[in-house]
Design a protein around this motif. Sequence first.
Motif, PDB file in Angstrom:
ATOM      1  N   LYS A   1       0.832  -1.203   0.000  1.00  0.00           N
ATOM      2  CA  LYS A   1       0.000   0.000   0.000  1.00  0.00           C
ATOM      3  C   LYS A   1       0.869   1.257   0.000  1.00  0.00           C
ATOM      4  CE  LYS A   1      -3.611   2.366   2.595  1.00  0.00           C
ATOM      5  NZ  LYS A   1      -4.437   2.363   3.807  1.00  0.00           N
ATOM      6  N   LEU A   2       1.912   1.282   0.832  1.00  0.00           N
ATOM      7  CA  LEU A   2       2.810   2.436   0.877  1.00  0.00           C
ATOM      8  C   LEU A   2       3.432   2.712  -0.489  1.00  0.00           C
ATOM      9  CD1 LEU A   2       4.728   1.838   4.237  1.00  0.00           C
ATOM     10  CD2 LEU A   2       3.141   3.705   3.741  1.00  0.00           C
ATOM     11  N   VAL A   3       3.916   1.667  -1.123  1.00  0.00           N
ATOM     12  CA  VAL A   3       4.561   1.826  -2.427  1.00  0.00           C
ATOM     13  C   VAL A   3       3.535   2.246  -3.480  1.00  0.00           C
ATOM     14  CG1 VAL A   3       5.787   0.622  -4.286  1.00  0.00           C
ATOM     15  CG2 VAL A   3       6.454   0.247  -1.894  1.00  0.00           C
ATOM     16  N   PHE A   4       2.396   1.582  -3.512  1.00  0.00           N
ATOM     17  CA  PHE A   4       1.362   1.898  -4.503  1.00  0.00           C
ATOM     18  C   PHE A   4       0.928   3.358  -4.398  1.00  0.00           C
ATOM     19  CE2 PHE A   4      -3.214   1.941  -5.706  1.00  0.00           C
ATOM     20  CZ  PHE A   4      -3.044   1.699  -7.064  1.00  0.00           C
ATOM     21  N   LEU A   5       0.664   3.817  -3.193  1.00  0.00           N
ATOM     22  CA  LEU A   5       0.201   5.189  -3.015  1.00  0.00           C
ATOM     23  C   LEU A   5       1.299   6.214  -3.289  1.00  0.00           C
ATOM     24  CD1 LEU A   5      -2.088   4.805   0.108  1.00  0.00           C
ATOM     25  CD2 LEU A   5      -2.750   4.891  -2.306  1.00  0.00           C
ATOM     26  N   ALA A   6       2.556   5.807  -3.206  1.00  0.00           N
ATOM     27  CA  ALA A   6       3.670   6.726  -3.459  1.00  0.00           C
ATOM     28  C   ALA A   6       3.952   6.912  -4.950  1.00  0.00           C
ATOM     29  CB  ALA A   6       4.925   6.226  -2.755  1.00  0.00           C
ATOM     30  N   VAL A   7       3.467   6.011  -5.789  1.00  0.00           N
ATOM     31  CA  VAL A   7       3.685   6.143  -7.241  1.00  0.00           C
ATOM     32  C   VAL A   7       2.677   7.157  -7.772  1.00  0.00           C
ATOM     33  CG1 VAL A   7       3.694   4.965  -9.474  1.00  0.00           C
ATOM     34  CG2 VAL A   7       4.524   3.775  -7.449  1.00  0.00           C
TER      35      VAL A   7
ATOM     36  N   ASN B   1      14.782  -3.562  -0.909  1.00  0.00           N
ATOM     37  CA  ASN B   1      14.171  -4.876  -1.152  1.00  0.00           C
ATOM     38  C   ASN B   1      12.665  -4.834  -0.949  1.00  0.00           C
ATOM     39  OD1 ASN B   1      16.645  -6.010  -1.743  1.00  0.00           O
ATOM     40  ND2 ASN B   1      16.976  -6.770   0.325  1.00  0.00           N
ATOM     41  N   ILE B   2      12.202  -4.106   0.061  1.00  0.00           N
ATOM     42  CA  ILE B   2      10.766  -3.970   0.314  1.00  0.00           C
ATOM     43  C   ILE B   2      10.083  -3.313  -0.874  1.00  0.00           C
ATOM     44  CG2 ILE B   2       9.066  -2.687   1.699  1.00  0.00           C
ATOM     45  CD1 ILE B   2      10.989  -3.148   4.113  1.00  0.00           C
ATOM     46  N   VAL B   3      10.651  -2.209  -1.350  1.00  0.00           N
ATOM     47  CA  VAL B   3      10.070  -1.478  -2.476  1.00  0.00           C
ATOM     48  C   VAL B   3      10.103  -2.330  -3.745  1.00  0.00           C
ATOM     49  CG1 VAL B   3      10.402   0.521  -4.007  1.00  0.00           C
ATOM     50  CG2 VAL B   3      10.483   0.809  -1.519  1.00  0.00           C
ATOM     51  N   SER B   4      11.214  -3.002  -3.999  1.00  0.00           N
ATOM     52  CA  SER B   4      11.332  -3.833  -5.207  1.00  0.00           C
ATOM     53  C   SER B   4      10.313  -4.968  -5.209  1.00  0.00           C
ATOM     54  CB  SER B   4      12.742  -4.416  -5.311  1.00  0.00           C
ATOM     55  OG  SER B   4      13.667  -3.393  -5.537  1.00  0.00           O
ATOM     56  N   ARG B   5      10.142  -5.618  -4.064  1.00  0.00           N
ATOM     57  CA  ARG B   5       9.175  -6.710  -3.973  1.00  0.00           C
ATOM     58  C   ARG B   5       7.754  -6.183  -4.209  1.00  0.00           C
ATOM     59  NH1 ARG B   5       9.157  -8.146   1.236  1.00  0.00           N
ATOM     60  NH2 ARG B   5      11.337  -8.725   1.035  1.00  0.00           N
ATOM     61  N   ALA B   6       7.433  -5.051  -3.592  1.00  0.00           N
ATOM     62  CA  ALA B   6       6.097  -4.468  -3.764  1.00  0.00           C
ATOM     63  C   ALA B   6       5.860  -4.072  -5.218  1.00  0.00           C
ATOM     64  CB  ALA B   6       5.920  -3.269  -2.844  1.00  0.00           C
ATOM     65  N   LEU B   7       6.853  -3.482  -5.860  1.00  0.00           N
ATOM     66  CA  LEU B   7       6.701  -3.101  -7.269  1.00  0.00           C
ATOM     67  C   LEU B   7       6.477  -4.330  -8.148  1.00  0.00           C
ATOM     68  CD1 LEU B   7       9.384  -0.290  -7.617  1.00  0.00           C
ATOM     69  CD2 LEU B   7       6.893  -0.023  -7.872  1.00  0.00           C
ATOM     70  N   SER B   8       7.187  -5.404  -7.871  1.00  0.00           N
ATOM     71  CA  SER B   8       6.997  -6.643  -8.646  1.00  0.00           C
ATOM     72  C   SER B   8       5.572  -7.151  -8.513  1.00  0.00           C
ATOM     73  CB  SER B   8       7.969  -7.725  -8.181  1.00  0.00           C
ATOM     74  OG  SER B   8       9.283  -7.368  -8.472  1.00  0.00           O
ATOM     75  N   GLU B   9       5.038  -7.100  -7.303  1.00  0.00           N
ATOM     76  CA  GLU B   9       3.653  -7.533  -7.081  1.00  0.00           C
ATOM     77  C   GLU B   9       2.676  -6.615  -7.812  1.00  0.00           C
ATOM     78  OE1 GLU B   9       3.508  -7.409  -2.828  1.00  0.00           O
ATOM     79  OE2 GLU B   9       4.500  -9.354  -2.615  1.00  0.00           O
ATOM     80  N   LEU B  10       2.922  -5.319  -7.762  1.00  0.00           N
ATOM     81  CA  LEU B  10       2.038  -4.360  -8.429  1.00  0.00           C
ATOM     82  C   LEU B  10       2.081  -4.521  -9.947  1.00  0.00           C
ATOM     83  CD1 LEU B  10       2.808  -1.278  -6.173  1.00  0.00           C
ATOM     84  CD2 LEU B  10       0.682  -2.610  -6.226  1.00  0.00           C
TER      85      LEU B  10
END
Length: 90
Positions: free
Chosen positions: A15-21, A44-53
Motif C-alpha cells: 500500500k505504501l509503495v502503490f500510493l507513493a507512485v 528490497n521492500i520497495v522492489s518486492r512491492a513493485l513486482s507484485e504491483l
Amino acid sequence: YWKLVGEIKRAKNRKLVFLAVDKPVMPSELVIKIFGKSSNTHFNIVSRALSELVKYNLVRIKNPKERTGRLYELTQKGKKVKEKIFSLSE
C-alpha cells in the motif's frame, strides 16, 4: 476493482509503495520518499512491492529493457484502484 483494492490494503508495504507512485519514478526515489533514507532492506521492500504491483497490472515499467534506472508508473487500472482507495478514506 474491489478485489485489487483489498490486495493493496491488506499489505502495508504494498500500500505504501502503490500510493507513493504518482508519476514515473525509480525504486530508489520511492525508498527515499517512503522511508526517508536508503538501505538495502528498504530497497528490497520497495522492489518486492513493485513486482507484485506489476503482476496485478497496477504499475508498469516504462523502460523494461533497462536493468538500472527503471521507471515505474501507474496503469489505467492502477489509477482507478487508487481513486477507489482514496474514496474509501473520505
